[in-house]
Design an enzyme around this catalytic site. Structure first.
Site: not given
Ligand SMILES: *Cc1c(COP(=O)(O)O)cnc(C)c1O
Length: 382
Positions: A323-325, A363
């Site tokens: 994910t982009c986190d 995501n």
């Protein structure tokens, strides 16, 4: 699981790689391992074994445990009850969540005919009896002291001994059968926690003065997540000895989750980018790997390429999820072959418990390819 989940059968993880060449994560279920673990538990535990379905509700897992001799299931929602019922029509489910919605209670009682319900308050007792009647067993859940468990499960649920005495008497007065339940906490590293909780239960039982159908000592038995834990037999011995000494003379139930299934599954991930000592893979803490963060677990890993297991000297790598986190990173470093890179796979072992069932889908990343591997598990690098 999404309804798109694919269910395929393979001979080994190498076979999965050869046939699927997966750029998506694959959840691998090893029924032989699950069956053996179930048999060990059923034969070793001095009582009836219920599987805690929340730990991993996948049909492959439920079926393997049934084949290993598990006939009873600890369920906490209608979805879990329905899954067990659909897969294993002769299984016996228990509604062991102390707080139940009215709609769920109606379905549990009227559609599925459940006869065992956990409560820890008078208002829940009223609710259960109002919907399910009194031809049921009320299990009063007591809170146990926080011991050496990774997850405490008594800060949210559980009656004090005084409350439990009152609840047992009230349930009995209204015509229900009664039982006592507790949960010492998940990944409980001290067998003695069961002795302490069983003594508390015996004290509550004596004070309540009602006839008990059984004592449900819950789950909590540890998986071997990189820590030295006493053998399961060590736990069973403490429980059997305590039971004899207390002389309750009623059946014992246990509700293991993690200890039954952790070893029987792995997650096969692929490296999508190698950057220095960082590897970016396609599963992470919002997917199947959340317990690596939340439970401080250190699962075994191994690296595999299309040509087979990756050999060579190991070095530590930081592993990022998809994910982009920025939080989506595993907190410990993992020792993997120096040459590992894009397109190679990393298999995480001991992933049967609290993995596919805990995914968020954040995501758009979900591990929904679940395969059955009818063969032994391979060893891990580290
Ligand atoms: C989660 C849970 C279990 C299973 O716990 P494990 O630690 O996985 O063995 C058993 N019983 C209840 C009531 C639970 O909530």
């Amino acid at each position: 699981m999404s309804s798109a989940a694919r269910e395929l059968r393979f001979a080994s993880v190498a076979d999965v790689i050869a046939r699927l060449d997966p750029s998506y994560p694959v959840f691998c279920v090893f029924p032989d391992v699950l069956r053996k673990r179930a048999r060990d538990f059923v034969e070793g535990f001095p009582g009836t074994v219920l599987y805690a379905v929340k730990c991993n509700p996948h049909p492959f897992v439920l079926k393997a445990l049934w084949e290993g001799g598990i006939r009873h299931f600890d369920t906490a929602s209608i979805s879990e009850i329905a899954k067990v019922n659909e897969q294993l029509p002769d299984a016996h489910c228990y509604f062991n969540h102390p707080v139940k919605g009215r709609g769920a209670l109606e379905a549990a009682a009227d559609v599925y005919g459940l006869k065992d319900y956990v409560v820890d308050t008078l208002s829940e007792l009223d609710k259960v009896i109002g919907i399910a009647g009194t031809d049921i067993t009320i299990e009063v859940r007591i809170a146990t002291p926080k011991g050496k468990a990774v997850y405490d499960l008594s800060s949210k649920f559980g009656a004090t001994p005084d409350e439990a005495v009152a609840l047992l008497r009230e349930a009995s007065r209204r015509g229900c059968r009664t039982a006592i339940a507790f949960h010492v906490g998940s990944q409980c590293l001290d067998p003695d926690a069961y002795r302490v909780a069983m003594e508390m239960s015996a004290d509550v039982a004596a004070r309540a003065g009602v006839k008990l159908e059984y004592l449900d000592i819950g789950g909590g038995f540890p998986a071997i997540h990189g820590v030295d834990v006493a053998s399961l037999q060590g736990y069973f011995d403490v429980i059997a000895t305590t039971n004899e000494r207390l002389g309750l003379g009623i059946p014992l139930f246990a509700e293991p989750g993690r200890a039954l299934v952790a070893e029987g599954c792995s997650v096969l991930t692929q490296v999508h980018l190698g950057k220095g000592d960082s590897l970016y893979i396609n599963d992470g803490i919002y997917g199947c790997l959340s317990e690596i963060r939340d439970g401080d677990f250190d699962p075994p890993v191994r690296a595999i390429s299309k040509a087979g297991p990756v050999a060579g000297p190991l070095r530590p790598f930081r592993i990022f999820g998809p994910t982009c986190d920025s939080l989506d990173v595993l907190k410990q470093k993992f020792n993997l072959p120096e040459s590992i890179g894009e397109g190679d796979w990393i298999e995480f072992g001991l992933m049967g418990a609290y993995s596919i069932g805990m995914q968020t889908g954040f995501n758009g990343f979900v591990t929904d390819t679940i395969v059955r591997i009818d063969g032994p598990q391979d060893g891990f690098n580290s």
